[in-house]
Enzyme design. Structure first.
Site, PDB file in Angstrom:
ATOM      1  N   GLU A 103       0.831  -1.216   0.000  1.00 39.29           N
ATOM      2  CA  GLU A 103       0.000   0.000   0.000  1.00 39.29           C
ATOM      3  C   GLU A 103       0.862   1.262   0.000  1.00 39.29           C
ATOM      4  O   GLU A 103       0.506   2.261  -0.628  1.00 39.29           O
ATOM      5  CB  GLU A 103      -0.961   0.011   1.195  1.00 39.29           C
ATOM      6  CG  GLU A 103      -1.955  -1.153   1.228  1.00 39.29           C
ATOM      7  CD  GLU A 103      -2.728  -1.351  -0.072  1.00 39.29           C
ATOM      8  OE1 GLU A 103      -2.923  -0.360  -0.802  1.00 39.29           O
ATOM      9  OE2 GLU A 103      -3.116  -2.493  -0.368  1.00 39.29           O
TER      10      GLU A 103
ATOM     11  N   HIS B   5       1.726   2.057  -3.562  1.00 42.07           N
ATOM     12  CA  HIS B   5       0.656   2.823  -4.230  1.00 42.07           C
ATOM     13  C   HIS B   5       0.720   4.277  -3.772  1.00 42.07           C
ATOM     14  O   HIS B   5       0.581   5.200  -4.574  1.00 42.07           O
ATOM     15  CB  HIS B   5      -0.721   2.276  -3.839  1.00 42.07           C
ATOM     16  CG  HIS B   5      -1.122   1.027  -4.565  1.00 42.07           C
ATOM     17  ND1 HIS B   5      -1.143   0.939  -5.930  1.00 42.07           N
ATOM     18  CD2 HIS B   5      -1.547  -0.181  -4.106  1.00 42.07           C
ATOM     19  CE1 HIS B   5      -1.568  -0.270  -6.284  1.00 42.07           C
ATOM     20  NE2 HIS B   5      -1.809  -0.973  -5.193  1.00 42.07           N
TER      21      HIS B   5
ATOM     22  N   HIS C 293       3.416   6.326  -5.395  1.00 42.54           N
ATOM     23  CA  HIS C 293       3.049   6.635  -6.776  1.00 42.54           C
ATOM     24  C   HIS C 293       2.157   7.885  -6.790  1.00 42.54           C
ATOM     25  O   HIS C 293       2.285   8.756  -7.654  1.00 42.54           O
ATOM     26  CB  HIS C 293       2.287   5.431  -7.353  1.00 42.54           C
ATOM     27  CG  HIS C 293       2.221   5.388  -8.849  1.00 42.54           C
ATOM     28  ND1 HIS C 293       1.392   4.539  -9.517  1.00 42.54           N
ATOM     29  CD2 HIS C 293       2.877   6.079  -9.807  1.00 42.54           C
ATOM     30  CE1 HIS C 293       1.537   4.715 -10.826  1.00 42.54           C
ATOM     31  NE2 HIS C 293       2.435   5.648 -11.020  1.00 42.54           N
TER      32      HIS C 293
END
Ligand code: ZN
Length: 681
Positions: free
Chosen positions: A469, A472, A475
């Site tokens: 997570e 992510h 990003h």
């Protein structure tokens, strides 16, 4: 009445947001946006980036910033009033966004920018925003002639009814079956927590004993642990014949005809939009370019994995013959004896690993990993309003400047949705006037809360989830793109979006990283090497068999959608059987109708897209292999990944970004090596 959702805030004022604020705020914002868009379109002669796209971005951002904390709180501090307010807003928001996608004048305005001389002067990310918008307008059927548009709308409507009936059938079939067990000897082997669940299910029906159902938390432990072979067979048969012409409810919830219709209508829908088949239609928004490329990719993986899967199956059979004196393995035996073999070969339970991962050490260690890779510092800030005392707010600093921030909500509690996820609170974009709106993320997990005076101790699975997570999150937060439609995780192709997250998981398996990501809560000693080696071996247990199973699903999905023949469609069962002949090592019994409950592709968003799971694994393994070559903490390689992938968001085609980082197109070797498949051959 003042409404915190209608005020401007640097960060959401969580403690002030109440259920009663939600609907009035969303109603107001939707209404304001609709009017503003109409006024905007009325006023434009020659639309440009500054007169059309930017004002739209501002409107969209306003609505997102009000909705994001609401939808987030609905997931993490749910209550009846908030849930009702949230549910009441969903249809309004979906109607609003559908109307935008169907807005002819808006489409023409975007098209006018694309056709204007000014288009060439836009930067690459701006061009991508415009091109994505036009692509999405076209996929919504907006550029079709009047009569075709009607046909398109009818197909869409029929499809949405069919897919919803398909899911209803799966749900009804799942719920229709259950079995009462009165003699607990019949459940020998099933773990305590699953037994407790079965007992509870019986009590709810006011029955004595245990009730087994086809819900996964009930079905799975029976198939994996229950010694009673007849019972396993019965449960297996009920499960794999759900919503079909076979099994205990043969014909009652049968999806067969709906499936034929769904595939046919999807094909016709694709044809209307000028694609040869639905596979092509699906790939327009993905990184993979052609159906041939996808099938070639899956075939190549299958060719490499199948020999290993066969070897693993032979090993399982030999083990069962020797230890359990059983000659033939049936479909309902595979999971059961595989678990026995796994325990026999690798006796590492997640529980023995917990003491090595006290949460503070692990979180600090994870921050150290990204500090070494990207030169960023992560600093706690305790002055921010959050939705719960457990939540910690962090800022990401690069060269002393804040570049993004996130809320970390680690522990399970009542009224919090299960699972782990990352979501966006704010997106990076350039603000009106000047200055940048910095990205903010929510990272949510459901780890076990600390007990007594001990710190919370994580399993290694939980550590991997946290890294995933966080990947992510990076990003989203490290992006340098300033247009919200393609900044961070926005606008990233579906089959590439898991690259940064799966990529981060790799550091959970490296001794050099575990030296500081782990540390026994009593002795501070890192995870011992022999335990790590056992974990690594256990990780790849039956990886060949798992791989060919995923490939079977992916190939079935993709071939069915991309090789459809409208005049003489091949029966769905035949498509599946042919795929199995090519790749599977375990042939299920003839009554198996797994496809009748495969909601991912028949009712969910994975139609002609199931391959994405494997595709993203290849990307992340191949990206990580450059770190294996150059050192897992090589700062230059980290910088290259940061600049080519993380900072770029959805502003360029993912293949281009990948090639910028890796110096070539993705190759499957690293994934095969990481899963132990290459070594075994
Ligand atoms: Zn993910």
């Amino acid at each position: 009445m003042s409404n915190p959702l209608l005020e401007t805030h640097e960060l959401p004022p969580f403690s002030k947001i109440k259920a009663e604020h939600v609907e009035p705020a969303i109603d107001t914002l939707i209404e304001q946006n609709k009017q503003a868009i109409e006024t905007l379109l009325d006023s434009l002669d020659q639309p440009t980036w500054d007169t059309l796209v930017r004002p739209l971005e501002v409107l969209d951002d306003k609505l997102s910033q009000a909705w994001s904390p609401v939808s987030h709180m609905n997931a993490v501090v749910n209550g009846p009033e908030l849930r009702e307010a949230y549910n009441n807003c969903l249809p309004k928001l979906s109607e609003y966004s559908t109307a935008l996608g169907q807005n002819e004048r808006l489409y023409q305005a975007y098209q006018a920018i694309a056709d204007s001389d000014a288009f060439a002067a836009l930067d690459f990310a701006q061009k991508k925003v415009i091109n994505n918008a036009l692509r999405d307008f076209k996929l919504s059927g907006i550029s079709l002639a009047e009569d075709k548009r009607k046909e398109f709308a009818d197909l869409k409507k029929a499809l949405s009814e069919l897919t919803s009936q398909y899911s209803d059938n799966v749900l009804d079939a799942t719920q229709a079956w259950n079995k009462l067990i009165t003699d607990d000897a019949d459940l020998k082997g099933v773990p305590e927590n699953a037994l407790a669940l079965a007992k509870q299910a019986a009590e709810e029906k006011e029955l004595e004993g245990f009730v087994i159902t086809l819900d996964f938390p009930s079905y799975f432990p029976v198939m994996t642990y229950c010694e009673n072979r007849e019972l396993r067979k019965e449960v297996y048969e009920a499960f794999v014949t759900r919503a079909s012409d076979q099994g205990p409810f043969a014909g009652k919830f049968d999806n067969s005809e709906k499936m034929n219709e769904i595939i046919k209508l999807r094909h016709q829908l694709a044809n209307l939009l000028d694609f040869d088949n639905y596979g092509e239609r699906s790939l327009v928004t993905k990184m993979a370019e052609t159906p041939e490329q996808v099938i070639g990719f899956l075939d190549e993986l299958a060719e490499k994995s199948r020999p290993v899967a066969l070897q693993e199956l032979a090993e399982l059979k030999a083990f069962v013959l020797k230890e359990h004196k059983l000659e033939d393995l049936d479909a309902w035996d595979i999971g059961y004896y595989s678990e026995k073999l796994r325990v026999h070969k690798y006796d590492v339970s997640q529980e023995t690993l917990r003491p090595y991962f006290p949460v503070n050490t692990t979180v600090k260690g994870m921050f150290e990993v990204v500090n070494r890779l990207y030169g960023i510092e992560i600093v706690q800030n305790d002055t921010v309003d959050t939705w719960h005392d457990d939540v910690i707010y962090y800022e990401i600093k690069k060269d002393q400047a804040t570049v993004g921030s996130f809320y970390l909500d680690l522990y399970a509690r009542a009224n919090k949705r299960g699972g782990a996820w990352m979501d966006e609170c704010k997106v990076r974009r350039s603000k009106e006037g000047d200055g940048i709106q910095l990205p903010v993320a929510y990272l949510v997990c459901n780890f076990t809360t600390p007990v007594g005076n001990n710190p919370a101790l994580l399993t290694h699975d939980e550590v991997t989830t946290l890294f995933h997570e966080f990947g992510h999150g990076l990003h989203h937060m490290l992006t340098k793109i300033n247009y919200s439609d393609v900044s961070g995780i926005n606008g990233v192709a579906w089959d590439a979006v898991e690259l940064p997250s799966q990529f981060m998981e790799n550091w959970c398996w490296e001794e050099e990283a575990l030296a500081f990501v782990s540390g026994h809560f009593e002795t501070s000693k890192p995870l011992p090497k022999d335990l790590l080696e056992k974990m690594q071996a256990a990780k790849n247990f039956q990886s060949g068999m798992q791989m060919v199973r995923q490939l079977e699903f992916s190939l079935f999905d993709f071939q069915m959608h991309s090789q459809y023949n409208l005049d003489s469609p091949k029966p769905i069962q035949q498509v599946l059987d042919e795929v199995r002949d090519r790749v599977a090592v375990i042939k299920p019994p003839a009554f198996n109708r797994f496809q009748h409950g495969f909601s991912h592709i028949f009712a969910g968003g994975y139609a002609a897209g199931y391959y994405s799971y494997k595709w993203a694994e290849v990307l992340s393994a191949d990206a990580f292999s450059l770190f294996e070559e150059q050192g897992i903490f090589n700062r230059e390689t980290g910088q290259l990944f940061l600049e080519s992938i993380l900072e770029m968001g959805g502003s360029k085609e993912p293949m281009e970004l990948f090639v910028n980082f890796r110096g070539r197109k993705p190759e499957i070797d690293a994934l095969l090596r990481h899963t132990g498949i290459n070594e075994a051959v």
